[in-house]
Design a protein around this motif. Structure first.
Motif, PDB file in Angstrom:
ATOM      1  N   ARG A 107       0.834  -1.203   0.000  1.00  0.00           N
ATOM      2  CA  ARG A 107       0.000   0.000   0.000  1.00  0.00           C
ATOM      3  C   ARG A 107       0.868   1.252   0.000  1.00  0.00           C
ATOM      4  N   GLU A 108       1.951   1.254   0.783  1.00  0.00           N
ATOM      5  CA  GLU A 108       2.836   2.416   0.815  1.00  0.00           C
ATOM      6  C   GLU A 108       3.448   2.682  -0.556  1.00  0.00           C
ATOM      7  N   VAL A 109       3.915   1.623  -1.211  1.00  0.00           N
ATOM      8  CA  VAL A 109       4.529   1.774  -2.531  1.00  0.00           C
ATOM      9  C   VAL A 109       3.515   2.318  -3.543  1.00  0.00           C
ATOM     10  N   LEU A 110       2.349   1.686  -3.582  1.00  0.00           N
ATOM     11  CA  LEU A 110       1.365   2.044  -4.610  1.00  0.00           C
ATOM     12  C   LEU A 110       0.719   3.404  -4.343  1.00  0.00           C
ATOM     13  N   GLU A 111       0.373   3.695  -3.104  1.00  0.00           N
ATOM     14  CA  GLU A 111      -0.256   4.988  -2.813  1.00  0.00           C
ATOM     15  C   GLU A 111       0.758   6.121  -2.918  1.00  0.00           C
ATOM     16  N   GLY A 112       2.022   5.828  -2.616  1.00  0.00           N
ATOM     17  CA  GLY A 112       3.060   6.832  -2.830  1.00  0.00           C
ATOM     18  C   GLY A 112       3.183   7.166  -4.311  1.00  0.00           C
ATOM     19  N   ALA A 113       3.157   6.122  -5.146  1.00  0.00           N
ATOM     20  CA  ALA A 113       3.222   6.335  -6.599  1.00  0.00           C
ATOM     21  C   ALA A 113       2.000   7.092  -7.101  1.00  0.00           C
ATOM     22  N   ALA A 114       0.831   6.772  -6.545  1.00  0.00           N
ATOM     23  CA  ALA A 114      -0.395   7.458  -6.963  1.00  0.00           C
ATOM     24  C   ALA A 114      -0.326   8.951  -6.643  1.00  0.00           C
ATOM     25  N   ALA A 115       0.178   9.288  -5.458  1.00  0.00           N
ATOM     26  CA  ALA A 115       0.284  10.694  -5.078  1.00  0.00           C
ATOM     27  C   ALA A 115       1.289  11.426  -5.977  1.00  0.00           C
ATOM     28  N   ARG A 116       2.394  10.772  -6.280  1.00  0.00           N
ATOM     29  CA  ARG A 116       3.387  11.377  -7.178  1.00  0.00           C
ATOM     30  C   ARG A 116       2.781  11.661  -8.545  1.00  0.00           C
ATOM     31  N   ALA A 119       0.205  14.514  -8.506  1.00  0.00           N
ATOM     32  CA  ALA A 119       0.839  15.842  -8.472  1.00  0.00           C
ATOM     33  C   ALA A 119       1.277  16.267  -9.869  1.00  0.00           C
ATOM     34  N   GLN A 120       1.644  15.297 -10.682  1.00  0.00           N
ATOM     35  CA  GLN A 120       2.133  15.597 -12.025  1.00  0.00           C
ATOM     36  C   GLN A 120       1.003  15.715 -13.054  1.00  0.00           C
ATOM     37  N   SER A 121      -0.025  14.866 -12.911  1.00  0.00           N
ATOM     38  CA  SER A 121      -0.977  14.696 -14.008  1.00  0.00           C
ATOM     39  C   SER A 121      -2.408  15.138 -13.725  1.00  0.00           C
ATOM     40  N   THR A 203      -1.503  19.621   0.566  1.00  0.00           N
ATOM     41  CA  THR A 203      -0.584  20.754   0.398  1.00  0.00           C
ATOM     42  C   THR A 203       0.443  20.461  -0.684  1.00  0.00           C
ATOM     43  N   ALA A 204       0.995  19.254  -0.658  1.00  0.00           N
ATOM     44  CA  ALA A 204       1.995  18.879  -1.667  1.00  0.00           C
ATOM     45  C   ALA A 204       1.358  18.757  -3.052  1.00  0.00           C
ATOM     46  N   LEU A 205       0.149  18.210  -3.109  1.00  0.00           N
ATOM     47  CA  LEU A 205      -0.530  18.064  -4.395  1.00  0.00           C
ATOM     48  C   LEU A 205      -0.831  19.424  -5.018  1.00  0.00           C
ATOM     49  N   LEU A 206      -1.364  20.344  -4.218  1.00  0.00           N
ATOM     50  CA  LEU A 206      -1.709  21.666  -4.739  1.00  0.00           C
ATOM     51  C   LEU A 206      -0.478  22.422  -5.218  1.00  0.00           C
ATOM     52  N   ALA A 207       0.658  22.144  -4.580  1.00  0.00           N
ATOM     53  CA  ALA A 207       1.921  22.771  -5.002  1.00  0.00           C
ATOM     54  C   ALA A 207       2.527  22.036  -6.201  1.00  0.00           C
TER      55      ALA A 207
END
Length: 236
Positions: A107-116, A119-121, A203-207
Motif C-alpha cells: 500500500r505504501e509503494v502504490l499509494e506513494g506512486a499514486a500521489a506522485r 501531483a504531475q498529471s 498541500t503537496a498536491l496543490l503545489a
C-alpha cells in the motif's frame, strides 16, 4: 390488387414489447451484488473478522436464493476474504501479523506512486476536489462512520487523479484485502492524525510537488501501520 384493410388492432411486436418490460436481475448480477454487499459488510464491521458465515445465513441476510450466494462465496474465497477452516467452515479471513505488514508495504509503494502521479498529471479540478474532500473531515470530527466514507473517497480520488489504469487496477485489488482490516479512525487519536496527514498530502498536491506528495502519502501509510501495530499489542 386491392390494398389490405385493417380489421382490428395489430398485436404489438413481440421484440418491442419485450424491450418495454423491465428485466429481472440475472444470476450474474445477483452474484456481483451479493459479493459487494459482503465486502461492504466486512469493511464496515457488520461482519466481524473471524466470524463464521454460512450460505444459508448470507442468503437470508440479503434476501436472495442460495445460488448467487454460492457463486459469490467462490469469488470471496478467491479474493481471500473468506477462508474455509477445518471443523469451523467459512469464516471472515483473519490476516496474520506478517500478512498485514506485507499488505501495508504494498500500500505504501502504490499509494506513494499514486500521489506522485497525481501531483504531475491531475487536473486543477481534480486537485480541488481532493482538497475539498479532506476539508470535509472537520465537519464530521466525531462521526467515525462518515469519516470512514470520506477517507475512502479521499484515497480513491487520488488514485483516479493519477491517471494510470494499471495502478488503479492494482490498488483496487489491494483495497479488497484492506477491507479485512478494521478501521482505526475510532481508536485513540487516529482520526485527528489521519486528517493532519491528509492535509499534508493535499498541500503537496496543490503545489504540484511530486516528491513531497509521495513522501507525505508514504508517511501516512506508515503512520497507519504503526498505529495498528501498537493497538494490536495493547489488545493482545
Amino acid at each position: 390488387m386491392a390494398p389490405r384493410t385493417r380489421t382490428g388492432n395489430r398485436p404489438k411486436d413481440q421484440a418491442s414489447e419485450a424491450r418495454s418490460e423491465p428485466h429481472a436481475m440475472s444470476s450474474g448480477d445477483l452474484t456481483t451484488e451479493v459479493y459487494h454487499k459482503v465486502r461492504d459488510a466486512i469493511r464496515r464491521g457488520v461482519l466481524s473478522i473471524g466470524e463464521r458465515v454460512t450460505e444459508a445465513e448470507l442468503a437470508a441476510r440479503f434476501g436472495v436464493s442460495r445460488t448467487p450466494v454460492r457463486d459469490a462465496i467462490i469469488r470471496l474465497e478467491a479474493d481471500g476474504l473468506l477462508t474455509n477452516e477445518p471443523r469451523r467452515g467459512l469464516i471472515i479471513t483473519d490476516l496474520s501479523h506478517q500478512q498485514t505488514v506485507e499488505l501495508y508495504f504494498m500500500r505504501e509503494v502504490l499509494e506513494g506512486a499514486a500521489a506522485r502521479l497525481a501531483a504531475q498529471s491531475a487536473s486543477d479540478i481534480e486537485l480541488r476536489t481532493i482538497a475539498e474532500i479532506a476539508e470535509s473531515e472537520a465537519a464530521h470530527e466525531n462521526d467515525f462512520a462518515e469519516l470512514g466514507e470520506i477517507n475512502l473517497k479521499f484515497h480513491q480520488m487520488i488514485v483516479l487523479a493519477a491517471h494510470n489504469r494499471y495502478l488503479l487496477r492494482s490498488l483496487g485489488q489491494l483495497s479488497v484485502t484492506m477491507s479485512l482490516l478494521p478501521s482505526l479512525l475510532s481508536r485513540g487519536n487516529r482520526a485527528a492524525m489521519a486528517s493532519a496527514e491528509h492535509r499534508a498530502i493535499v498541500t503537496a498536491l496543490l503545489a504540484r510537488d511530486s516528491d513531497a506528495a509521495e513522501a507525505a502519502a508514504r508517511q501516512h501509510v506508515r503512520s497507519s501501520l504503526q498505529h495498528r501495530m501498537l493497538l494490536n499489542i495493547k489488545d493482545a
